[in-house]
Enzyme design. Structure first.
Site, short mmCIF file in Angstrom:
data_model
loop_
_atom_site.label_atom_id
_atom_site.label_comp_id
_atom_site.label_asym_id
_atom_site.label_seq_id
_atom_site.Cartn_x
_atom_site.Cartn_y
_atom_site.Cartn_z
N ASP A 1 0.86 -1.19 0.00
CA ASP A 1 0.00 0.00 0.00
C ASP A 1 0.90 1.23 0.00
O ASP A 1 1.51 1.56 1.02
CB ASP A 1 -0.90 -0.02 1.23
CG ASP A 1 -1.64 1.30 1.46
OD1 ASP A 1 -1.82 2.06 0.49
OD2 ASP A 1 -2.04 1.56 2.62
N ASN B 1 0.94 8.63 0.38
CA ASN B 1 1.69 9.87 0.21
C ASN B 1 2.79 10.03 1.24
O ASN B 1 3.83 10.63 0.97
CB ASN B 1 0.75 11.07 0.29
CG ASN B 1 -0.16 11.16 -0.92
OD1 ASN B 1 0.29 11.39 -2.04
ND2 ASN B 1 -1.46 10.97 -0.70
N THR B 2 2.57 9.51 2.45
CA THR B 2 3.50 9.69 3.54
C THR B 2 4.34 8.45 3.81
O THR B 2 5.52 8.56 4.14
CB THR B 2 2.75 10.08 4.84
OG1 THR B 2 1.96 11.24 4.57
CG2 THR B 2 3.73 10.39 5.96
N THR C 1 4.70 3.79 3.18
CA THR C 1 4.34 2.58 2.45
C THR C 1 4.16 1.45 3.46
O THR C 1 5.02 1.24 4.32
CB THR C 1 5.42 2.21 1.43
OG1 THR C 1 5.55 3.26 0.47
CG2 THR C 1 5.07 0.92 0.70
N TYR D 1 -21.00 5.62 -9.55
CA TYR D 1 -20.17 6.83 -9.53
C TYR D 1 -19.96 7.28 -10.97
O TYR D 1 -19.66 6.46 -11.84
CB TYR D 1 -18.83 6.51 -8.87
CG TYR D 1 -18.11 7.69 -8.27
CD1 TYR D 1 -18.56 8.29 -7.10
CD2 TYR D 1 -16.97 8.21 -8.88
CE1 TYR D 1 -17.89 9.37 -6.54
CE2 TYR D 1 -16.29 9.28 -8.33
CZ TYR D 1 -16.76 9.86 -7.16
OH TYR D 1 -16.09 10.93 -6.61
N ASP E 1 -6.90 3.30 -3.09
CA ASP E 1 -6.88 2.91 -1.68
C ASP E 1 -8.27 2.99 -1.07
O ASP E 1 -8.64 2.19 -0.21
CB ASP E 1 -5.88 3.76 -0.91
CG ASP E 1 -6.19 5.26 -0.98
OD1 ASP E 1 -6.84 5.71 -1.95
OD2 ASP E 1 -5.74 5.99 -0.07
N ARG E 2 -9.07 3.95 -1.51
CA ARG E 2 -10.43 4.09 -0.99
C ARG E 2 -11.29 2.89 -1.43
O ARG E 2 -12.14 2.41 -0.66
CB ARG E 2 -11.05 5.39 -1.48
CG ARG E 2 -10.29 6.64 -1.02
CD ARG E 2 -10.83 7.88 -1.69
NE ARG E 2 -12.18 8.19 -1.22
CZ ARG E 2 -13.01 8.99 -1.87
NH1 ARG E 2 -12.66 9.53 -3.03
NH2 ARG E 2 -14.21 9.24 -1.37
N ASP F 1 -10.54 6.81 6.28
CA ASP F 1 -9.09 6.56 6.27
C ASP F 1 -8.40 7.83 6.74
O ASP F 1 -8.46 8.87 6.08
CB ASP F 1 -8.63 6.17 4.87
CG ASP F 1 -7.23 5.55 4.86
OD1 ASP F 1 -6.42 5.94 5.72
OD2 ASP F 1 -6.97 4.69 4.02
N THR G 1 -2.72 11.13 5.19
CA THR G 1 -2.35 12.48 4.79
C THR G 1 -3.59 13.29 4.48
O THR G 1 -3.68 14.48 4.81
CB THR G 1 -1.43 12.43 3.56
OG1 THR G 1 -0.30 11.60 3.85
CG2 THR G 1 -0.94 13.82 3.19
#
Length: 257
Positions: free
Chosen positions: A7, A10-11, A13, A104, A113-114, A133, A136
């Site tokens: 996974d 942004n910040t 892994t 959608y 990830d969502r 979640d 970030t």
């Protein structure tokens, strides 16, 4: 069926071993590919792993992981909207599909990830649910009783709020997260910032949940994941289940179907 699950956020892994619905050997790496790939190599060796199940919100890192999977002689299976069907269009193999469908307008714009979070949460906890979640960014996904993804919410995460105050003001320090409760009132700059972060951020979470419940008139189960979930939700009067391995679990689940 065994996967190394990755996974890429942004910040940081996160990596782990996904084996028939269980996630083990979990570790988190702030350094990114170089450090995390070493952990994946250790997971792969001698454990009968057949592929790398991969989810990412940082497209520029995808090439490194694709090359790495090739180097290890493994298939890289990546979570995207293409792994899911549109609502009302299940095929005769629906029992082999992820546990949610999508309603959608532009599913290609949904963060992978969502989708992994939502699929994993429905598999573990059922529907209807709101899954948040705390990374970030703060994201929320709504899945209704019929297991259809209806949309979500995106708000600044705690790291963005903290860093923005530090970077855009002359005197405010970079606040540390710390532990414990907020003070009754800020009697120092640090305490004032801590009060704003804890009380203000929890208020935002509560209002998001309240508004979504009002809009959908559903008794949603509340599920949370992400590095800041435990800190933000501590003492909050909402019945969240905190699931630290949810994204890795959902990634393995989606890639196994």
């Amino acid at each position: 069926m065994k996967f190394a699950v990755v996974d890429v956020g942004n910040t940081s892994t996160a990596v782990g071993l996904w084996s028939d619905g269980r996630v083990t050997c979990v570790s988190h790496w702030d350094g990114g590919f170089a450090e995390a790939s070493g952990a994946v190599r250790e997971i792969v060796e001698g454990k009968g792993v057949t592929a790398i199940a991969y989810v990412s919100v940082v497209p520029k890192r995808d090439r490194f992981w694709k090359d790495f999977a090739k180097e290890l002689g493994l298939e890289l299976r990546q979570v995207s909207h293409r792994c899911f069907q549109s609502a009302g269009r299940r095929t005769r193999n629906a029992d082999r599909e992820p546990p949610i469908t999508l309603d959608y307008p532009h599913p290609e714009t949904i963060g992978a990830d969502r989708l992994a979070d939502a699929a994993g949460a429905v598999s573990r906890y059922g529907a209807p649910l709101i899954v948040m979640d705390f990374g970030t960014a703060l994201t929320a996904a709504v899945v209704t009783r019929d297991r259809v993804w209806r949309g979500g919410v995106i708000a600044p995460g705690f790291p963005l709020m903290r860093d923005y105050l530090f970077e855009r003001t002359a005197k405010l320090p970079r606040m540390k997260i710390g532990t414990g409760r907020a003070p009754k009132i800020g009697r120092t700059t640090e305490e004032a910032m801590r009060f704003g972060a804890l009380v203000g951020y929890r208020g935002m979470v509560r209002e998001i949940v309240t508004e979504l419940k009002r809009n959908f008139k559903e008794d949603f189960r509340l599920v949370a994941t992400g590095g800041f979930a435990k800190w933000v939700l501590k003492d909050l009067d909402l019945p969240f289940v905190i699931d630290p391995t949810l994204t890795l679990y959902g990634t393995g689940l989606v890639c196994a179907t």
